[in-house]
Motif scaffolding. Structure first.
Motif, PDB file in Angstrom:
ATOM      1  N   PRO A 133      12.285 -14.421 -42.882  1.00 13.72           N
ATOM      2  CA  PRO A 133      11.398 -15.392 -42.233  1.00 13.72           C
ATOM      3  C   PRO A 133      11.832 -15.897 -40.866  1.00 13.72           C
ATOM      4  O   PRO A 133      11.126 -16.712 -40.274  1.00 13.72           O
ATOM      5  N   THR A 134      12.969 -15.462 -40.337  1.00 12.50           N
ATOM      6  CA  THR A 134      13.439 -16.014 -39.068  1.00 12.50           C
ATOM      7  C   THR A 134      13.463 -14.956 -37.967  1.00 12.50           C
ATOM      8  O   THR A 134      13.410 -13.754 -38.222  1.00 12.50           O
ATOM      9  N   GLY A 135      13.597 -15.442 -36.728  1.00 12.95           N
ATOM     10  CA  GLY A 135      13.664 -14.529 -35.593  1.00 12.95           C
ATOM     11  C   GLY A 135      14.829 -13.566 -35.687  1.00 12.95           C
ATOM     12  O   GLY A 135      14.709 -12.384 -35.321  1.00 12.95           O
ATOM     13  N   SER A 136      15.963 -14.054 -36.148  1.00 10.41           N
ATOM     14  CA  SER A 136      17.124 -13.167 -36.316  1.00 10.41           C
ATOM     15  C   SER A 136      16.803 -12.009 -37.248  1.00 10.41           C
ATOM     16  O   SER A 136      17.245 -10.866 -37.031  1.00 10.41           O
ATOM     17  N   ASP A 137      16.031 -12.282 -38.298  1.00  9.55           N
ATOM     18  CA  ASP A 137      15.638 -11.220 -39.230  1.00  9.55           C
ATOM     19  C   ASP A 137      14.806 -10.161 -38.528  1.00  9.55           C
ATOM     20  O   ASP A 137      14.937  -8.961 -38.802  1.00  9.55           O
ATOM     21  N   ALA A 138      13.936 -10.596 -37.629  1.00 10.33           N
ATOM     22  CA  ALA A 138      13.115  -9.638 -36.886  1.00 10.33           C
ATOM     23  C   ALA A 138      13.984  -8.745 -36.010  1.00 10.33           C
ATOM     24  O   ALA A 138      13.747  -7.531 -35.905  1.00 10.33           O
ATOM     25  N   ILE A 139      14.994  -9.342 -35.379  1.00 10.16           N
ATOM     26  CA  ILE A 139      15.917  -8.552 -34.555  1.00 10.16           C
ATOM     27  C   ILE A 139      16.650  -7.524 -35.413  1.00 10.16           C
ATOM     28  O   ILE A 139      16.785  -6.346 -35.036  1.00 10.16           O
ATOM     29  N   GLU A 140      17.124  -7.947 -36.565  1.00 11.96           N
ATOM     30  CA  GLU A 140      17.843  -7.015 -37.451  1.00 11.96           C
ATOM     31  C   GLU A 140      16.934  -5.857 -37.857  1.00 11.96           C
ATOM     32  O   GLU A 140      17.368  -4.698 -37.903  1.00 11.96           O
ATOM     33  N   ALA A 141      15.674  -6.151 -38.150  1.00 13.01           N
ATOM     34  CA  ALA A 141      14.738  -5.094 -38.532  1.00 13.01           C
ATOM     35  C   ALA A 141      14.502  -4.131 -37.380  1.00 13.01           C
ATOM     36  O   ALA A 141      14.465  -2.909 -37.568  1.00 13.01           O
ATOM     37  N   ALA A 142      14.347  -4.672 -36.169  1.00 18.63           N
ATOM     38  CA  ALA A 142      14.113  -3.827 -34.994  1.00 18.63           C
ATOM     39  C   ALA A 142      15.299  -2.909 -34.730  1.00 18.63           C
ATOM     40  O   ALA A 142      15.129  -1.716 -34.419  1.00 18.63           O
ATOM     41  N   LEU A 143      16.507  -3.451 -34.855  1.00 19.34           N
ATOM     42  CA  LEU A 143      17.704  -2.644 -34.655  1.00 19.34           C
ATOM     43  C   LEU A 143      17.786  -1.521 -35.682  1.00 19.34           C
ATOM     44  O   LEU A 143      18.099  -0.375 -35.358  1.00 19.34           O
ATOM     45  N   LYS A 144      17.508  -1.877 -36.923  1.00 20.74           N
ATOM     46  CA  LYS A 144      17.581  -0.876 -37.988  1.00 20.74           C
ATOM     47  C   LYS A 144      16.588   0.254 -37.738  1.00 20.74           C
ATOM     48  O   LYS A 144      16.934   1.443 -37.862  1.00 20.74           O
ATOM     49  N   LYS A 258      10.502   2.523 -17.838  1.00 25.82           N
ATOM     50  CA  LYS A 258      10.405   3.894 -17.324  1.00 25.82           C
ATOM     51  C   LYS A 258      11.751   4.599 -17.375  1.00 25.82           C
ATOM     52  O   LYS A 258      11.860   5.764 -17.807  1.00 25.82           O
ATOM     53  N   LEU A 259      12.805   3.891 -16.979  1.00 30.38           N
ATOM     54  CA  LEU A 259      14.149   4.460 -16.996  1.00 30.38           C
ATOM     55  C   LEU A 259      14.596   4.766 -18.417  1.00 30.38           C
ATOM     56  O   LEU A 259      15.133   5.851 -18.705  1.00 30.38           O
ATOM     57  N   ALA A 260      14.390   3.824 -19.317  1.00 23.75           N
ATOM     58  CA  ALA A 260      14.801   4.019 -20.709  1.00 23.75           C
ATOM     59  C   ALA A 260      14.087   5.210 -21.327  1.00 23.75           C
ATOM     60  O   ALA A 260      14.707   6.064 -21.981  1.00 23.75           O
ATOM     61  N   HIS A 261      12.789   5.272 -21.137  1.00 24.21           N
ATOM     62  CA  HIS A 261      12.024   6.370 -21.740  1.00 24.21           C
ATOM     63  C   HIS A 261      12.387   7.720 -21.144  1.00 24.21           C
ATOM     64  O   HIS A 261      12.326   8.738 -21.830  1.00 24.21           O
ATOM     65  N   ALA A 262      12.784   7.725 -19.865  1.00 25.64           N
ATOM     66  CA  ALA A 262      13.224   8.983 -19.246  1.00 25.64           C
ATOM     67  C   ALA A 262      14.476   9.522 -19.922  1.00 25.64           C
ATOM     68  O   ALA A 262      14.753  10.725 -19.874  1.00 25.64           O
ATOM     69  N   HIS A 263      15.218   8.626 -20.573  1.00 28.93           N
ATOM     70  CA  HIS A 263      16.451   9.028 -21.258  1.00 28.93           C
ATOM     71  C   HIS A 263      16.300   8.987 -22.777  1.00 28.93           C
ATOM     72  O   HIS A 263      17.301   8.979 -23.501  1.00 28.93           O
ATOM     73  N   ASP A 264      15.049   8.941 -23.246  1.00 27.46           N
ATOM     74  CA  ASP A 264      14.771   8.966 -24.684  1.00 27.46           C
ATOM     75  C   ASP A 264      15.427   7.780 -25.402  1.00 27.46           C
ATOM     76  O   ASP A 264      15.949   7.908 -26.506  1.00 27.46           O
ATOM     77  N   VAL A 265      15.398   6.627 -24.737  1.00 28.49           N
ATOM     78  CA  VAL A 265      15.947   5.393 -25.302  1.00 28.49           C
ATOM     79  C   VAL A 265      14.787   4.458 -25.623  1.00 28.49           C
ATOM     80  O   VAL A 265      13.900   4.247 -24.783  1.00 28.49           O
ATOM     81  N   LEU A 266      14.783   3.912 -26.829  1.00 28.07           N
ATOM     82  CA  LEU A 266      13.708   2.995 -27.225  1.00 28.07           C
ATOM     83  C   LEU A 266      13.869   1.648 -26.536  1.00 28.07           C
ATOM     84  O   LEU A 266      14.982   1.229 -26.202  1.00 28.07           O
ATOM     85  N   VAL A 267      12.755   0.962 -26.366  1.00 29.83           N
ATOM     86  CA  VAL A 267      12.754  -0.351 -25.729  1.00 29.83           C
ATOM     87  C   VAL A 267      12.256  -1.392 -26.731  1.00 29.83           C
ATOM     88  O   VAL A 267      11.139  -1.273 -27.261  1.00 29.83           O
ATOM     89  N   ILE A 268      13.085  -2.399 -26.978  1.00 27.74           N
ATOM     90  CA  ILE A 268      12.729  -3.504 -27.862  1.00 27.74           C
ATOM     91  C   ILE A 268      12.533  -4.756 -27.011  1.00 27.74           C
ATOM     92  O   ILE A 268      13.466  -5.192 -26.339  1.00 27.74           O
ATOM     93  N   PHE A 269      11.343  -5.312 -27.030  1.00 24.77           N
ATOM     94  CA  PHE A 269      11.083  -6.576 -26.350  1.00 24.77           C
ATOM     95  C   PHE A 269      11.190  -7.702 -27.369  1.00 24.77           C
ATOM     96  O   PHE A 269      10.447  -7.730 -28.356  1.00 24.77           O
ATOM     97  N   ASP A 270      12.103  -8.622 -27.112  1.00 21.77           N
ATOM     98  CA  ASP A 270      12.261  -9.797 -27.973  1.00 21.77           C
ATOM     99  C   ASP A 270      11.308 -10.883 -27.480  1.00 21.77           C
ATOM    100  O   ASP A 270      11.553 -11.550 -26.480  1.00 21.77           O
ATOM    101  N   GLU A 271      10.217 -11.060 -28.215  1.00 18.64           N
ATOM    102  CA  GLU A 271       9.192 -12.051 -27.856  1.00 18.64           C
ATOM    103  C   GLU A 271       9.217 -13.245 -28.806  1.00 18.64           C
ATOM    104  O   GLU A 271       8.226 -13.957 -28.952  1.00 18.64           O
ATOM    105  N   ILE A 272      10.360 -13.477 -29.429  1.00 14.95           N
ATOM    106  CA  ILE A 272      10.451 -14.567 -30.389  1.00 14.95           C
ATOM    107  C   ILE A 272      10.201 -15.923 -29.724  1.00 14.95           C
ATOM    108  O   ILE A 272       9.497 -16.773 -30.266  1.00 14.95           O
TER     109      ILE A 272
END
Length: 467
Positions: A133-144, A258-272
């Motif tokens: 139920p918390t923002g930290s939980d959302a971050i953990e899920a995104a990382l996983k 654009k830079l991240a995607h050029a290197h096949d790196v995912l982008v996570i936006f923290d909008e908490i």
């Protein structure tokens, strides 16, 4: 009279005790100190005991009424005890509260509303998952999810970033004050500079800078001797919150993605913190052309302060199966009802446009204070996520956290509360409820003007005495 006036206890502060805290608040604060753990933090700088709250007004147990420019750390975006949103919650509580991850009309409606408020061309490209139920939980899920999807575990985070207090979230949080006594956190996290033009780490001026912070990240990703293995993801706040309500320069987020995607790196936006219309759009990145792979949401999502968190992610990132991420209290039905009520309220009253207008009005008032102050170095923000940075000298930009501490107390004594943050704890962070009215903003500006005069007189008097 504003359409939102009736959602507040009043539109002015009311202080009835000789000083803050009042007698009864002192008693409850003392009891709290005896029986509650020492991790309690907010009452140390805002020493009040709360009796009730409605809209943008908090009333303490002594009868003092404060203008709330804190909004429960950005949780009660639509005001305390918003009766129209509460009606959804009350109706849901009479039917069902706990349902794990079983489908309900209530939950599926909330998901549909989340997706419907994304840019139209992207709505069918995303899914939603709920965890703890918390923002930290959302971050953990995104990382996983990012690590499962890519098969990599390195993460890039940013200086000034705040993402929570669980092990993974704290690993991404740059404030060493939270980390100094923790000897082991999630490994393989590397920090790079954020777009903080007022305090550019490269000592460049915005007008002459070609986004050296992006070039720095490019070197990290492309230089085989950067010491950073290929990341699974970068995690970034589209507007930094605890870092000082910092809005990155135009084009920064687009270049980063654009830079991240050029290197096949995912982008996570923290909008908490920056999400749920705080910036004037549903999510802050929607002011830009940048499109993330995963978005973390919480805080205002619960509508009236009820705990709820989740991630919104592109369907092509889907990489986990049943039970790969769970949480007993995921998708609490009362909280989801608050989500449904909150979205309907936003749409009914056009809250996003009001947020933009109110934010512009508040920023203009703050810039007037800045013009007449020797110590306000920067006023910045988007919507109603605004930072006021105090410095000892506008040219050297030396941080002035001592004055901010004095200023907050003087404001509190006059009936205005807010949070302090920033890289040096020298930024006043203003995040009032989005249903704030112009008379409430005027009252807050009056309080700040009076408090500023007291603080500047004290500082100038000390300097005269030293001379």
């Amino acid at each position: 009279m504003s359409v939102f006036s009736g959602f507040h206890l009043s539109e002015k502060p009311r202080i009835v005790t000789p000083a803050i805290p009042g007698t009864r608040s002192q008693e409850l604060l003392a009891l709290q100190q005896q029986i509650e753990g020492s991790i309690v933090s907010y009452p140390r700088s805002i020493p009040i005991a709360i009796e009730r709250a409605k809209g943008a007004i908090i009333e303490d147990v002594d009868g003092n009424q404060f203008l709330d420019f804190f909004a429960g750390a950005g949780v009660v975006n639509l005001g305390h005890s918003n009766e129209e949103v509460l009606a959804y919650v009350t109706a849901q509580q009479e039917k069902l509260i706990h349902a794990l991850d079983f489908p309900t009309e209530n939950k599926l409606s909330a998901i549909q509303k989340i997706l419907a408020h994304l840019p139209e061309e992207l709505r069918d490209q995303y899914k939603v998952s709920f965890g703890g139920p918390t923002g930290s939980d959302a971050i953990e899920a995104a990382l996983k999810l990012a690590k499962i999807k890519t098969g990599r575990d390195t993460i890039i985070a940013f200086t000034g970033g705040y993402h929570g207090m669980t092990a993974g979230a704290l690993s991404l949080t740059s404030d060493t004050g939270f980390r100094n006594r923790i000897t082991s956190l999630m490994p393989n996290v590397h920090f790079v500079p954020y777009s903080y033009c007022y305090r550019c780490p490269f000592k460049l001026e915005e007008k002459n800078c070609k986004m050296a912070c992006v070039d720095y990240l490019r070197n990290v990703l492309e230089n085989g001797h950067s010491g950073v293995p290929k990341p699974a993801a970068i995690v970034i706040e589209p507007i930094q919150g605890e870092g000082g309500n910092i809005v990155p320069r135009e084009g920064y987020l687009e270049a980063l993605v654009k830079l991240a995607h050029a290197h096949d790196v995912l982008v996570i936006f923290d909008e908490i913190q920056s999400g749920f219309f705080r910036s004037g759009e549903f999510l802050a990145w929607m002011h830009t052309g940048a499109v993330p792979d995963i978005i973390t949401v919480s805080k205002g999502l619960g509508g009236v302060g009820l705990p709820l968190a989740g991630i919104i992610y592109r369907k092509d990132v889907e990489a986990w199966g049943p039970g790969a991420h769970i949480g007993t209290f995921r998708g609490n039905q009362a909280s989801l009802a608050g989500t449904n009520g909150a979205f309907d309220f936003v749409d009914k009253y056009n809250v996003n446009d009001h947020t933009k207008k109110a934010g512009e009005y508040l920023i203009n008032g703050l810039k007037e204070l800045q013009e007449n102050s020797s110590y306000i170095g920067d006023v910045r923000g988007r919507g109603l996520m605004i930072g006021v940075e105090f410095v000892k000298n506008k040219h050297t930009k030396e941080p002035f956290p001592g004055m901010v501490k004095h200023f907050r107390n003087e404001c509190m004594q006059r009936g205005l509360i807010f949070e302090v943050g920033g890289h040096y704890n020298n930024v006043v962070r203003l995040v009032p409820p989005l249903i704030i009215t112009m008379p409430i903003i005027d009252a807050a500006l009056d309080v700040m003007k009076a408090a500023l005069e007291i603080c500047e007189s004290a500082v100038n008097g000390e300097r005269v005495a030293v001379l």
